[in-house]
Design a protein around this motif. Structure first.
Motif, short mmCIF file in Angstrom:
data_model
loop_
_atom_site.label_atom_id
_atom_site.label_comp_id
_atom_site.label_asym_id
_atom_site.label_seq_id
_atom_site.Cartn_x
_atom_site.Cartn_y
_atom_site.Cartn_z
N UNK A 183 61.12 6.58 33.81
CA UNK A 183 61.32 5.55 34.81
C UNK A 183 62.75 5.55 35.31
N UNK A 184 62.98 4.91 36.45
CA UNK A 184 64.33 4.89 37.02
C UNK A 184 65.24 3.93 36.26
N UNK A 185 64.79 2.66 36.10
CA UNK A 185 65.66 1.65 35.50
C UNK A 185 64.80 0.53 34.93
N UNK A 186 65.23 0.02 33.76
CA UNK A 186 64.52 -1.10 33.14
C UNK A 186 65.52 -2.14 32.69
N UNK A 187 65.28 -3.40 33.05
CA UNK A 187 66.11 -4.53 32.62
C UNK A 187 65.42 -5.14 31.40
N UNK A 188 65.95 -4.84 30.21
CA UNK A 188 65.34 -5.31 28.97
C UNK A 188 65.52 -6.80 28.76
N UNK A 189 66.53 -7.39 29.39
CA UNK A 189 66.77 -8.82 29.24
C UNK A 189 65.70 -9.65 29.94
N UNK A 190 65.37 -9.28 31.16
CA UNK A 190 64.38 -10.03 31.95
C UNK A 190 63.01 -9.36 32.00
N UNK A 191 62.86 -8.21 31.32
CA UNK A 191 61.58 -7.49 31.29
C UNK A 191 61.14 -7.12 32.71
N UNK A 192 62.03 -6.41 33.42
CA UNK A 192 61.77 -5.99 34.79
C UNK A 192 61.88 -4.47 34.87
N UNK A 193 60.86 -3.84 35.43
CA UNK A 193 60.86 -2.41 35.63
C UNK A 193 61.15 -2.12 37.10
N UNK A 194 62.11 -1.23 37.36
CA UNK A 194 62.51 -0.90 38.72
C UNK A 194 62.15 0.55 39.06
N UNK A 195 61.63 0.74 40.24
CA UNK A 195 61.48 2.07 40.83
C UNK A 195 62.41 2.12 42.03
N UNK A 196 63.25 3.15 42.10
CA UNK A 196 64.32 3.21 43.09
C UNK A 196 64.02 4.31 44.12
N UNK A 197 64.26 4.01 45.37
CA UNK A 197 64.14 5.00 46.43
C UNK A 197 65.39 5.01 47.29
N UNK A 198 65.70 6.17 47.85
CA UNK A 198 66.92 6.32 48.64
C UNK A 198 66.78 5.89 50.08
N UNK A 199 65.58 5.47 50.49
CA UNK A 199 65.40 4.94 51.84
C UNK A 199 64.31 3.87 51.80
#
Length: 373
Positions: A284-300
């Motif tokens: 995965x791109x990024x995960x916020x373990x504090x708030x339990x949020x999974x992020x998918x990142x795109x350049x546009x």
């Protein structure tokens, strides 16, 4: 074995001395560049790799560009690197196109009868994958310690041997492991002097009759059944320059938002996912373990990228579990600018949020910690 050393074809078995005579390189080591022979020879040993916590080999799953061979970089202990003496072999792979060298892959098969001389089977010539030349992977080494390794993604260039015994073993069970976020290095940006040099990129396919006329915006939303284009045009890839820019923008955006989350006191990382029956490893791109949020990142914020991000985050999110949080994570797409209203409606349908960077540099979205900053 054959008596002709100078001609080594995919599938042929040779000793290191015979390979050196044909393709140059050093008598030992896994990554062996040769300036004289315009080659970077990559040696893989299945027994050594398995003990060190990784496998080199073909992925069973192919994409629209064809097969991928994964090769793990140099460094037997600690985190692998592109820097200094320890990273010289890994830099040689990244810089192979700039230095006009081909990547040649060999895998160990045994020893000469009655001796300790190792033999290696030649798989053929390769180049780095243009869209994703490498990825970071967390492995458990022979000493039991966790470490980050560089996994290069190689594409065949010319005739290669694609044997069943060289396919990476499929995962026996599905696992999702929370791992540290690994910063994308200058090698991915193709901007640092030590790792510069344009990667070979796919040539854009331009449909016949295409022009530069600017399309007028639609007055209202509508749908119409149309005859599909030829299969080849549906699989056309973005132009080389656009692909390079997208990779850079995505990496920069990820790092900027991670820095913001870190400054807000949040624990960040990523998830490394293996799916039962598959040979690929997802990250995965990024995960916020504090708030339990999974992020998918795109350049546009293009429709193409938003739709791709939606599919990826719905796929990854079902595997992400943390003992301190109940249920699946909140799914959020991170973009460099706000998407169009109809794409917001699409994401709302699947309960996927949006965070984007505004013109003044602030991150905007309901998942942003302290959004009023």
């Amino acid at each position: 074995m054959t008596a002709t050393v100078g001609l080594i074809k995919p599938g042929d078995v040779r000793t290191r001395a015979e390979i050196r005579e044909a393709f140059g390189g050093s008598p030992q080591g896994g990554i062996c560049p040769s300036e004289e022979k315009h080659s970077v020879n990559l040696y893989s040993d299945p027994d050594v790799g398995e003990k060190a916590g990784y496998y080199d080999g073909w992925l069973a799953e192919e994409d629209e560009l064809g097969p991928v061979f994964e090769y793990t970089g140099a460094g037997k202990s600690g985190d692998q690197t592109f820097e200094g003496i320890a990273g010289s072999g890994n830099r040689a792979i990244i810089r192979h196109a700039e230095q006009e060298r081909v990547l040649r892959v060999f895998t160990r098969v045994g020893k000469l009868p009655g001796s300790d001389t190792k033999t290696h089977r030649y798989l053929g010539t390769f180049t780095l994958d243009s869209m994703q030349p490498y990825t970071w992977r967390r492995v458990h080494g022979e000493d039991g310690q966790e470490r980050d390794v560089i996994v290069f993604r190689l594409r065949p260039e010319g005739v290669v041997q694609h044997a069943a015994q060289d396919v990476i073993p499929a995962a026996e069970e599905t696992t999702a492991e929370f791992v540290p976020f690994q910063t994308v290095t200058a090698a991915m940006f193709q901007s640092d002097p030590a790792t510069s040099g344009a990667l070979p990129l796919p040539k854009p396919r331009v449909p016949k009759g295409s022009g530069k006329r600017k399309a007028a915006p639609n007055a209202e939303t509508s749908s119409e059944f149309v005859v599909p284009e030829e299969f080849s045009t549906k699989l056309s890839l973005r132009a080389a320059t656009a692909a390079t820019v997208a990779i850079r923008h995505e990496a920069e955006l990820t790092q900027a938002y991670k820095a913001y989350l870190d400054s807000s006191g949040h624990q960040t990382g990523a998830f490394q996912i293996k799916v039962k029956g598959l040979t690929s490893t997802l990250r995965t791109d990024l995960y916020d373990a504090t708030d339990h949020v999974l992020y998918e990142v795109k350049g546009s914020n293009s429709r193409e990228d938003v739709r791709m991000a939606l599919g990826q985050i719905l796929d990854y999110g079902r595997y992400v579990k943390m003992p301190e949080h109940e249920g699946e994570p909140k799914r959020v797409i991170l973009l460099p600018a706000a998407p169009t209203p109809d794409l917001y409606a699409l994401l709302d349908r699947y309960e996927v949020g949006v965070v984007y960077r505004s013109d003044d540099g602030r991150f905007v979205g309901d998942a942003v910690p302290g959004a009023g900053w």
